[in-house]
Design an enzyme around this catalytic site. Sequence first.
Site, PDB file in Angstrom:
ATOM      1  N   ARG A 256       0.792  -1.118   0.107  1.00 57.42           N
ATOM      2  CA  ARG A 256       0.061  -0.030   0.050  1.00 57.42           C
ATOM      3  C   ARG A 256       0.831   1.296  -0.027  1.00 57.42           C
ATOM      4  O   ARG A 256       2.082   1.303   0.711  1.00 57.42           O
ATOM      5  CB  ARG A 256      -0.834   0.053   1.096  1.00 57.42           C
ATOM      6  N   ARG A 271       1.785   1.849  10.159  1.00 54.30           N
ATOM      7  CA  ARG A 271       1.318   2.068   8.793  1.00 54.30           C
ATOM      8  C   ARG A 271       2.568   2.079   7.882  1.00 54.30           C
ATOM      9  O   ARG A 271       3.116   3.076   7.792  1.00 54.30           O
ATOM     10  CB  ARG A 271       0.697   3.511   8.869  1.00 54.30           C
ATOM     11  N   GLU A 343      -7.331  -0.246  14.931  1.00 54.12           N
ATOM     12  CA  GLU A 343      -7.864  -1.430  14.020  1.00 54.12           C
ATOM     13  C   GLU A 343      -6.806  -2.522  13.872  1.00 54.12           C
ATOM     14  O   GLU A 343      -5.631  -2.356  13.452  1.00 54.12           O
ATOM     15  CB  GLU A 343      -8.454  -0.948  12.890  1.00 54.12           C
ATOM     16  N   SER A 346     -10.491  -6.641  10.436  1.00 51.82           N
ATOM     17  CA  SER A 346     -11.976  -6.243   9.880  1.00 51.82           C
ATOM     18  C   SER A 346     -12.478  -7.329   9.134  1.00 51.82           C
ATOM     19  O   SER A 346     -11.797  -8.095   8.465  1.00 51.82           O
ATOM     20  CB  SER A 346     -12.062  -4.789   9.369  1.00 51.82           C
ATOM     21  N   ARG A 383       0.562  -5.996  11.569  1.00 55.74           N
ATOM     22  CA  ARG A 383       0.285  -4.823  12.362  1.00 55.74           C
ATOM     23  C   ARG A 383       0.011  -5.382  13.827  1.00 55.74           C
ATOM     24  O   ARG A 383       0.042  -4.752  14.960  1.00 55.74           O
ATOM     25  CB  ARG A 383      -1.133  -3.997  12.024  1.00 55.74           C
TER      26      ARG A 383
END
Length: 418
Positions: A256, A271, A343, A346, A383
Amino acid sequence: MIDLRVLRENPELFRESMQKRRASSDVVDQLLSSDSEHRSALQSFESLRAEQKAMGKQVAQAQGEQKQQLLERTKALAAEVKAAEGKVSAAAEAFEAAHKAIPNLVSPQAPAGGEEDFRLIREVGEVTKPDPCRDHLELAESLGIIDIERGAKTSGSRFYYLVGDGALLQLGMLQLGMQQAVANGFTPVIPPVLVRPEAMEGTGFLGEHADEIYYLERDDAYLVGTSEVPLASYHSGEKLELDQPLRYAGWSSCFRREAGSYGKDTRGIIRVHQFDKVEMFVFCTPETAEAEHLRLLDMEEQMMAKMELPYRVIDVAAGDLGTSAARKFDCEGWVPSQGRYRELTSTSNCTTFQARRLNIKYRDTNGKNAVAATLNGTLATTRWIVALLENHQQSDGSVYVPRALQPYVGKEVIEPKK
């Protein structure tokens, strides 16, 4: 891609969905207008084509001056047909763009609003703040398991090396997640991480978040930010047997650009540009999608329990849903150094949105072709190391390894390097 038949019958349903997302409903009216213009252009073209075919038969039977008049009309009609065909192409292009501009219809159960308007479902475990409280990077560097400096030297900012027990910790999480998936009937998959544009577009990732994706112009291909993309594309253009859901678990590296996160979470590995993940993906009938969604959430919570982490489950608000999702649940782990939940995983119910784009169908109970539903959810990812290190840190600087991960790491405690 939304169901046009439903839109035509009940456009207000989609206007309300856009309002729940805190977005303009103009896109709904634009699609209705484009749909009407496209159908009108197509009708005009087909009418002229029918006249052209009939004229051809008349010319073959005509004689003398009548034939000459018909030939002149045929010539003019050919120009009209060509112009009408151009209008159909332009209208079709505008219609397709308008169709793709509308995100999935939000579930009636999803809360309205933006990022802060989520609905809290439950909190699990006791949140703590160790004393002293070191953040994950300080801990990782003292343990010698994450090397940010050499990652930046080699690849630039937001890259890192996982070293020694850090690598074993991640591999353990991923293997544990994959084993849990297999035990629950999922087929393990290691998919390609470089995909064609149609695969990326089919899953809804080339819309508002297109700038987050790495694009290789020379190859006209994309690096995936999640194995959801190649798993969704796995059955593109196929007709499936869905007496039972098809469940897959993909293990992949993910990429990403984090283009919209300048200045955010620059410290450590919260991140980053590259990470690894085990992603669940399900193809099922629309009628069973809600039950599958809860099943995926339960599996994610089982993994949270194995990590021995305090966490909460939230029902994500409509304005914070991705383009493809109708409803999403997040499991947010407690991060002591920040004093808040972040988070970790999900799961999204994408209903028929992705499958309609990818042309994935099944035969329903009436024997008719119908569009499948798709869902996704994360079982383990890089993460998680952040929450693991911070929640399991001990006063001497060591970090406790959760019991479920100890066979993979080979120890109960990771000690600081001398």
